[in-house]
Design an enzyme around this catalytic site. Structure first.
Site, PDB file in Angstrom:
ATOM      1  N   LYS A  36      45.577  36.764  37.815  1.00 44.21           N
ATOM      2  CA  LYS A  36      44.502  37.606  39.007  1.00 44.21           C
ATOM      3  C   LYS A  36      45.254  38.454  39.427  1.00 44.21           C
ATOM      4  O   LYS A  36      46.480  38.929  38.962  1.00 44.21           O
ATOM      5  CB  LYS A  36      43.976  36.523  39.934  1.00 44.21           C
ATOM      6  CG  LYS A  36      42.898  35.685  39.215  1.00 44.21           C
ATOM      7  CD  LYS A  36      41.774  36.171  38.461  1.00 44.21           C
ATOM      8  CE  LYS A  36      40.760  35.555  37.733  1.00 44.21           C
ATOM      9  NZ  LYS A  36      39.935  36.083  37.238  1.00 44.21           N
ATOM     10  N   ARG A  38      47.735  33.585  41.596  1.00 45.38           N
ATOM     11  CA  ARG A  38      47.127  32.936  42.784  1.00 45.38           C
ATOM     12  C   ARG A  38      47.405  31.324  42.968  1.00 45.38           C
ATOM     13  O   ARG A  38      47.438  30.948  44.039  1.00 45.38           O
ATOM     14  CB  ARG A  38      45.465  33.067  42.842  1.00 45.38           C
ATOM     15  CG  ARG A  38      45.244  34.315  43.155  1.00 45.38           C
ATOM     16  CD  ARG A  38      43.692  34.676  43.333  1.00 45.38           C
ATOM     17  NE  ARG A  38      43.435  36.088  43.614  1.00 45.38           N
ATOM     18  CZ  ARG A  38      42.078  36.619  43.312  1.00 45.38           C
ATOM     19  NH1 ARG A  38      41.012  35.803  42.925  1.00 45.38           N
ATOM     20  NH2 ARG A  38      41.966  37.764  43.854  1.00 45.38           N
ATOM     21  N   ARG A  62      29.051  47.104  37.779  1.00 43.06           N
ATOM     22  CA  ARG A  62      28.174  47.117  36.566  1.00 43.06           C
ATOM     23  C   ARG A  62      27.132  48.171  36.855  1.00 43.06           C
ATOM     24  O   ARG A  62      26.555  48.820  35.848  1.00 43.06           O
ATOM     25  CB  ARG A  62      27.588  45.911  36.377  1.00 43.06           C
ATOM     26  CG  ARG A  62      28.604  44.990  35.609  1.00 43.06           C
ATOM     27  CD  ARG A  62      28.440  43.501  35.680  1.00 43.06           C
ATOM     28  NE  ARG A  62      29.052  42.371  35.026  1.00 43.06           N
ATOM     29  CZ  ARG A  62      30.428  42.188  35.473  1.00 43.06           C
ATOM     30  NH1 ARG A  62      31.066  42.611  36.506  1.00 43.06           N
ATOM     31  NH2 ARG A  62      31.217  41.078  34.714  1.00 43.06           N
ATOM     32  N   SER A 110      35.696  34.424  30.414  1.00 43.77           N
ATOM     33  CA  SER A 110      35.922  35.604  31.116  1.00 43.77           C
ATOM     34  C   SER A 110      34.785  36.486  30.969  1.00 43.77           C
ATOM     35  O   SER A 110      34.348  37.019  29.864  1.00 43.77           O
ATOM     36  CB  SER A 110      37.184  36.343  30.667  1.00 43.77           C
ATOM     37  OG  SER A 110      37.140  37.454  31.167  1.00 43.77           O
ATOM     38  N   ASP A 142      36.767  33.145  41.834  1.00 42.25           N
ATOM     39  CA  ASP A 142      37.726  33.571  42.735  1.00 42.25           C
ATOM     40  C   ASP A 142      37.557  33.097  44.384  1.00 42.25           C
ATOM     41  O   ASP A 142      38.132  33.512  45.168  1.00 42.25           O
ATOM     42  CB  ASP A 142      36.819  35.102  42.865  1.00 42.25           C
ATOM     43  CG  ASP A 142      37.132  36.161  41.706  1.00 42.25           C
ATOM     44  OD1 ASP A 142      38.047  35.812  41.142  1.00 42.25           O
ATOM     45  OD2 ASP A 142      35.967  36.758  41.411  1.00 42.25           O
ATOM     46  N   ARG A 179      48.853  43.185  34.362  1.00 45.18           N
ATOM     47  CA  ARG A 179      47.574  42.258  34.000  1.00 45.18           C
ATOM     48  C   ARG A 179      47.337  42.297  32.307  1.00 45.18           C
ATOM     49  O   ARG A 179      47.183  43.311  32.155  1.00 45.18           O
ATOM     50  CB  ARG A 179      46.334  42.328  35.022  1.00 45.18           C
ATOM     51  CG  ARG A 179      46.891  41.808  36.279  1.00 45.18           C
ATOM     52  CD  ARG A 179      45.799  41.896  37.471  1.00 45.18           C
ATOM     53  NE  ARG A 179      44.750  41.052  37.115  1.00 45.18           N
ATOM     54  CZ  ARG A 179      43.614  40.846  37.425  1.00 45.18           C
ATOM     55  NH1 ARG A 179      43.155  42.108  38.342  1.00 45.18           N
ATOM     56  NH2 ARG A 179      42.507  40.062  37.210  1.00 45.18           N
ATOM     57  N   ARG A 186      41.963  38.481  48.309  1.00 45.10           N
ATOM     58  CA  ARG A 186      41.468  37.124  48.718  1.00 45.10           C
ATOM     59  C   ARG A 186      42.572  36.119  49.186  1.00 45.10           C
ATOM     60  O   ARG A 186      42.269  35.348  49.943  1.00 45.10           O
ATOM     61  CB  ARG A 186      40.900  36.454  47.320  1.00 45.10           C
ATOM     62  CG  ARG A 186      39.754  37.315  46.607  1.00 45.10           C
ATOM     63  CD  ARG A 186      38.964  36.601  46.015  1.00 45.10           C
ATOM     64  NE  ARG A 186      38.246  37.461  44.887  1.00 45.10           N
ATOM     65  CZ  ARG A 186      37.012  38.097  45.288  1.00 45.10           C
ATOM     66  NH1 ARG A 186      36.694  38.062  46.512  1.00 45.10           N
ATOM     67  NH2 ARG A 186      36.431  39.118  44.534  1.00 45.10           N
ATOM     68  N   LYS A 204      30.688  42.585  44.375  1.00 43.73           N
ATOM     69  CA  LYS A 204      31.661  43.551  43.574  1.00 43.73           C
ATOM     70  C   LYS A 204      31.385  43.618  42.254  1.00 43.73           C
ATOM     71  O   LYS A 204      31.374  45.003  41.663  1.00 43.73           O
ATOM     72  CB  LYS A 204      33.104  43.045  43.822  1.00 43.73           C
ATOM     73  CG  LYS A 204      34.012  43.682  43.497  1.00 43.73           C
ATOM     74  CD  LYS A 204      35.478  43.663  44.063  1.00 43.73           C
ATOM     75  CE  LYS A 204      36.381  42.229  43.528  1.00 43.73           C
ATOM     76  NZ  LYS A 204      36.861  42.412  42.157  1.00 43.73           N
ATOM     77  N   SER A 205      31.156  42.429  41.597  1.00 47.24           N
ATOM     78  CA  SER A 205      30.752  42.655  40.252  1.00 47.24           C
ATOM     79  C   SER A 205      29.522  43.541  39.767  1.00 47.24           C
ATOM     80  O   SER A 205      29.600  44.358  38.784  1.00 47.24           O
ATOM     81  CB  SER A 205      30.658  41.049  39.589  1.00 47.24           C
ATOM     82  OG  SER A 205      31.996  40.492  39.702  1.00 47.24           O
TER      83      SER A 205
HETATM   84  C1  S3P Z   1      34.764  39.642  37.346  1.00 50.09           C
HETATM   85  C2  S3P Z   1      35.110  38.327  36.296  1.00 50.09           C
HETATM   86  C3  S3P Z   1      36.193  37.637  36.766  1.00 50.09           C
HETATM   87  C4  S3P Z   1      36.484  37.640  38.173  1.00 50.09           C
HETATM   88  C5  S3P Z   1      36.725  38.677  38.744  1.00 50.09           C
HETATM   89  C6  S3P Z   1      35.410  39.853  38.454  1.00 50.09           C
HETATM   90  C7  S3P Z   1      33.745  40.327  36.799  1.00 50.09           C
HETATM   91  O1  S3P Z   1      37.381  37.501  36.239  1.00 50.09           O
HETATM   92  O2  S3P Z   1      37.506  36.683  38.456  1.00 50.09           O
HETATM   93  O3  S3P Z   1      37.103  38.917  40.037  1.00 50.09           O
HETATM   94  O4  S3P Z   1      33.328  41.242  37.450  1.00 50.09           O
HETATM   95  O5  S3P Z   1      33.529  40.174  35.594  1.00 50.09           O
HETATM   96  P1  S3P Z   1      37.423  37.185  34.498  1.00 50.09           P
HETATM   97  O6  S3P Z   1      36.681  37.842  33.726  1.00 50.09           O
HETATM   98  O7  S3P Z   1      39.023  37.532  34.253  1.00 50.09           O
HETATM   99  O8  S3P Z   1      37.318  35.787  34.718  1.00 50.09           O
END
Ligand code: S3P
Length: 433
Positions: A341, A345, A26, A166, A314, A121, A387, A21-22
């Protein structure tokens, strides 16, 4: 509502989990910032990443998608058009926070919105440093909550020490830094996922990484490229944990991401006594990935804290379930980020696992779990959090009675096809003798 009933299965076979996903977010973001064509393979066609695609289409970027193959063709950030409506990030924190950084350095004025969960959030972890760079972001209270109006404009580089580990904050500032005057430097206390840094290099940005410090020079034009997205280790973590807990199980994960900033789950599985084998590892341009086999082991408790937390943030819901099956007391601490989150969680996981007989308590920054405990059945809610929903489904594999999951649809946010893959891997225990 979905009822998950399994008659004491074992998990065996191979699975290729969907794209990370991340990395998928990007790839679309950098493909849209860059000039020219970017080809993405292995893209995650889950809800969150589709929101990111929609936003860039509204900004005039041409994005064609056929399943998990995506082609982005962009005039580059300076050539984007004004959107005709609000930019909707849905449930996706990554979309919202990273877009704030990107839009701040564009010449677009827009309004960024999200669903009910995302609108609660915190955004000021991003809007505060961006404002220091000169970004104009308005919305209430103090730029902390969506909807936010961003008027892109002239930015100046900053030297920023991150108060929380983060990757979303780090990435938002790096993206803003691409279009700022000067060199932006970010220092972290512990390393968070580094997908943005790796991908910026692939797109030709002028970026330097030195331990916990990363710097990006503003003003360079990026050019489209090819991005291969590996399978998401955070999705694999659910079946890895199931295989580790269920006697006789062994699952092979093909093409799964092995970026060391994300593999904390493998360390925890090993520490707890599961068998983890890296069968193949490829370390080329971009992201490392490979084949991993996880098999059952007699589980013992562990402590999860400090620098390990960002490497498995996560995975903590599924690790909490894993700990209910381990001998001894598992302590998870330094994980207060879990409270902000998709849902809180810590509260969600303790409340749902307690309902089915787990001995688990919430602390301010984590959870304490005493095991092993037998789990019973019941109705669990996902709180609209993918999740938590997947954790409930895996709990059904080891519970003595059926488990009903309220709002299981949210699982499609990160793992469309989760139940199909689960059905494929779960075999009656006597099938293998
Ligand atoms: C992510 C960073 C994390 C993660 C999220 C995806 C990202 O969050 O929990 O699911 O893609 O950069 P944080 O940056 O808030 O830790």
């Amino acid at each position: 509502m979905k009822t998950v009933v399994f008659d004491k299965p074992i998990l065996t076979g191979d699975v290729a989990v969907p794209g990370d996903k991340s990395i998928s977010h990007r790839a679309v973001m950098l493909g849209s910032i860059a000039e020219g064509e970017t080809k993405i393979t292995g893209f995650l066609d889950g809800e969150d990443c589709l929101r990111t695609i929609d936003i860039f289409r509204q900004l005039g970027v041409s994005i064609e998608r056929e399943g998990t193959n995506v082609t982005v063709d962009s005039p580059g950030l300076q050539g984007w058009q004004l959107p005709s409506g609000d930019l909707y990030a849905g449930n996706s924190g990554t979309t919202a926070r990273l877009m704030l950084g990107i839009l701040a350095g564009s010449n677009i004025e827009s309004v960024l919105t999200g669903d009910e969960s995302l609108s609660k959030r915190p955004m000021n972890r991003v809007t505060l440093p961006l404002s220091t760079m000169g970004a104009s972001i308005a919305g209430g209270p103090d730029g902390n909550l969506l909807p936010l109006t961003i008027a892109g404009g002239h930015l100046t580089a900053i030297d920023y020490k991150m108060p929380v580990a983060s990757a979303q904050v780090k990435s938002a500032i790096l993206f803003a830094g691409l279009n700022a005057e000067g060199t932006t430097t970010i220092s972290e206390k512990t390393v968070s996922r580094d997908h943005t840094e790796r991908m910026l290099m692939q797109f030709g940005a002028s970026i330097q990484v030195d331990g916990f410090k990363v710097s990006v020079k503003g003003g360079n034009v990026l050019h489209g490229t090819e991005v291969i997205v590996p399978g998401d280790i955070s999705s694999a973590a659910f079946f890895m944990s199931a295989a580790a807990m269920i006697k006789g199980s062994s699952v092979t994960f093909k093409n799964v991401g092995l970026n060391p900033t994300r593999t904390g789950i493998l360390d925890v599985l090993r520490n707890m006594g599961a068998r983890v084998e890296i069968l193949e590892e490829k370390n080329g341009v971009g992201e490392p990935f490979g084949t991993v086999k996880v098999s059952y082991g007699e589980l013992r408790a562990t402590e999860i804290s400090g620098e390990l937390i960002p490497r498995l943030i996560d995975e903590l819901p599924i690790i909490a379930l894993l700990a209910t099956q381990a001998e001894g007391t598992t302590v998870i601490k330094d994980a207060e980020e879990l409270r902000v989150k998709e849902t809180d969680r810590i509260a969600a996981v303790t409340s749902e696992l307690k309902k089915i007989g787990a001995d688990i308590e919430a602390t301010d920054d984590g959870m304490i779990i005493h095991g092993p405990t037998a789990l019973t059945g019941g109705t669990l809610t996902s709180y609209g959090d993918h999740r938590v929903g997947m954790m409930a489904a895996i709990a059904a594999l080891i519970a003595s009675e059926p488990i009903q999951i309220e709002d299981p649809e949210c699982i499609a946010i990160s793992y469309p096809g989760f139940f199909e893959d689960l059905d494929k891997l779960a075999q009656p225990a006597n099938a293998n003798g």
